[in-house]
Design a protein around this motif. Sequence first.
Motif, mmCIF file in Angstrom:
data_model
loop_
_atom_site.group_PDB
_atom_site.id
_atom_site.type_symbol
_atom_site.label_atom_id
_atom_site.label_comp_id
_atom_site.label_asym_id
_atom_site.label_seq_id
_atom_site.Cartn_x
_atom_site.Cartn_y
_atom_site.Cartn_z
ATOM 1 N N GLN A 1 0.843 -1.193 0.000
ATOM 2 C CA GLN A 1 0.000 0.000 0.000
ATOM 3 C C GLN A 1 0.872 1.233 0.000
ATOM 4 O O GLN A 1 1.790 1.369 0.811
ATOM 5 N N ALA B 1 -9.429 -3.110 -4.988
ATOM 6 C CA ALA B 1 -10.030 -1.805 -5.247
ATOM 7 C C ALA B 1 -11.393 -1.650 -4.589
ATOM 8 O O ALA B 1 -11.923 -0.544 -4.522
ATOM 9 N N MET C 1 -5.943 -0.429 -2.356
ATOM 10 C CA MET C 1 -6.330 0.943 -2.687
ATOM 11 C C MET C 1 -7.215 1.453 -1.564
ATOM 12 O O MET C 1 -8.196 0.796 -1.193
ATOM 13 N N THR D 1 -6.172 6.263 -10.916
ATOM 14 C CA THR D 1 -5.210 5.710 -9.959
ATOM 15 C C THR D 1 -5.124 4.198 -10.100
ATOM 16 O O THR D 1 -4.034 3.615 -10.083
ATOM 17 N N ALA D 2 -6.285 3.551 -10.238
ATOM 18 C CA ALA D 2 -6.302 2.102 -10.406
ATOM 19 C C ALA D 2 -5.575 1.690 -11.684
ATOM 20 O O ALA D 2 -4.808 0.710 -11.695
#
Length: 560
Positions: free
Chosen positions: A26, A241, A266, A273-274
Motif C-alpha cells: 500500500q 479496489a 487501494m 489511480t487504479a
Amino acid sequence: MSHAGTLFSIYQKHLTRTPDAIMLVQDGQTVSYLQFDRQVQATTDWLMKQGIQPGDHVAVWLINRIEWLVLLFALARIGATLVAVNTKYRAHELQYILTNSQATTLILQLNFKKIDFAAVVKDVDPEALRHLQRVIMLDADTSTPTHLLGRPVVAFSVTDAKVTADVNADVTTATPITPTKRSPVDGPSTLADQNMAFFTTSGTTKGPKLVMHTQRTLSEHAGHVASGYGFGEPGDKLLAALPLCGVFGLNSVLGAVAGGMPVVLMDFFEGHTAAALIHSEHITHVFGSDEMLRRLTENSDPTPFPSLKTFGFASFSPRFIDLAKALIPRGIPMRGLYGSSEVMALFSLQKADMPIEERALGGGYTAAGALATVRARDPDSGELCPPGISGELEIHSPTLFKGYFNNPQATKDAFTEDGFFKTGDLGYTRTDGSFVYQSRMGDTMRLGGFLVDPTEIEQVLAEQPEIKSAQVVGIEIKGQLKPVAFVIPSDTQSGRTNNETIDPAIILNRLSKQLAAFKIPAHLWFIDAFPATASANGDKFQRVKLRELAEKNLASSTSA
C-alpha cells in the motif's frame, strides 16, 4: 502447530514456508507475512489491554488500509467479532448498525480526505448506543477529541509493530487465544466456529440485516477461492479496489492471501489511480462492478492492461453485455461472477474460454466445486426447475452464513427444510453444473403467464438511439400486471428529458418488432437519474421507488 478452521490458517502455510514473501502493498510500502503476523500479535495484546474480550462485538469503520486486515486477524485471535461498517454510511445507518450489532467498541479514523467521518458522527445519538463502551481512533493527533459519542477516545498506538518486527523471530508463536467468555449467540465453543464477522445486507426498504460468518466459513471459502480459481501462480498479484467492509472486497483479498498472491490495497477507488497501479504493479487480478470497469478503461489505450488475467465483475446495469462485447476484444479478461453476504462473494465465476455472451453473465462455476450445490425452484409450483428454466436460486455450501444476528425468524425463513439458502435471486442452472444469475426475484414479473426478467426488456430499450439506460418495473394496471419503463435519455443536453421532445410511442412501436407483445412497456417515462442506494460495492437501483413513481404518474394522468 496447525490451527485448522481459524482465520490464521489462511496465511499459516506461507508464514511457515516463505515468511519474508510480500503479502500486502500500500502506497509503495510492502509488508511480508512475518511482518503482518507480528503486527497482528502486537495488536491482539494491545486490544486486550483496552478491555476487548472474547465474544465482544467490535465495529470497524475504516477505509481500505493494512490496519483493517490486522484488526480482523487480531480480533479473530481474541475470539471477538468484527462488525464491518460500510464507509458510505451516513449517521442514521451508522447508528442503526452500532445499535443492532450490540458493538462494545467502535474503531475509526476522522481525517480521511475523501470521507468526512467526523461530520457523520455528529448526527448520531449517543444515548441510542447502549452497548458502546469505548472509541478507538486511528491517526490520532492533537486535534483528536478526548470523547466521541459520549465515550472516551483511545488512540490506536501499535502502528510501528510491523516495522520493528524481528524478521528472524520464530514463526510458530502465533497461537490463538482460548476464549474465556462468549456471547450467547456465538454458538459452538471452538474458536473456528465462533462468530468472526458481521456483514450487512443492502437493505433498501428496511434496516439491513446483520449476516453472521464464523472463522471457519471465512477461512474455508478463502481456500476454495484460491484453489478453485488458480490464485497464486507465479507473477499473480491482486488489486484490492473494493471496500474491505463488504464481502466482495474482503473475500477477494482473503482468497489472494490464501493462495499466496500479493495484494495491492487501494484506500479509495479512482479510475486513473487504479489504471496506474495495474501498470506499475503488473496486476493480474481485479474484481469489481461494471461501472468500475468503465471508469478504469475510459480514455485508455486500445489494449490497456496486458498484465491482466482476470477481471471478475458484477453487473449493476442492463448494458453489461454491450460492455463485454466492447472490452473483451480489447484484451480486458471480463468474467461474470456471483455472490452475496450470505453465500460469500466470488462464490462462482464464469470460465475464461466461454463465448462473450455467456462469459459476461452473472453466475458461473462454484469455487467450492462439488462441495456446493445450486438449484432453481419454480416460485409458483414449488417444483425444482430443469436446466435452462428460470426459478429462484437455492444454494447449499459448507461456507454458508450461520444466520442473521438477533433475528431468528429471518434466519428460519432464509432456509429450506433441507438446508438450502433461498437467495431471492432469479436464475437457471446449466447442464454442466454451472448456473446463471438473472435478477432479484422481487424485480421479476409474471407477464402473459411467463416469468420475465426485466433486464431482457431493459437491454432492448438501451439499444434505442434515444436512450442511454433503462429500468423496467411491473405495476398493476386495470387488474393486470404490466411492465412500465423509466429511461435516461442519451442526449440530456438537447432537452430530451421532456416527453414532448421524444415521442415514447415511436420507441415502443420499434420494440413491438423485437419483443413479444406482453413484454412491451405500457408506459415509458424519461427521467434524469434512477433512485439508488449506496452499498459497499456500488450504487444499486431501487426499483421499489420506481414503482411508487409509476403509480404516481398513472394517478396524475388519470385525474388529468
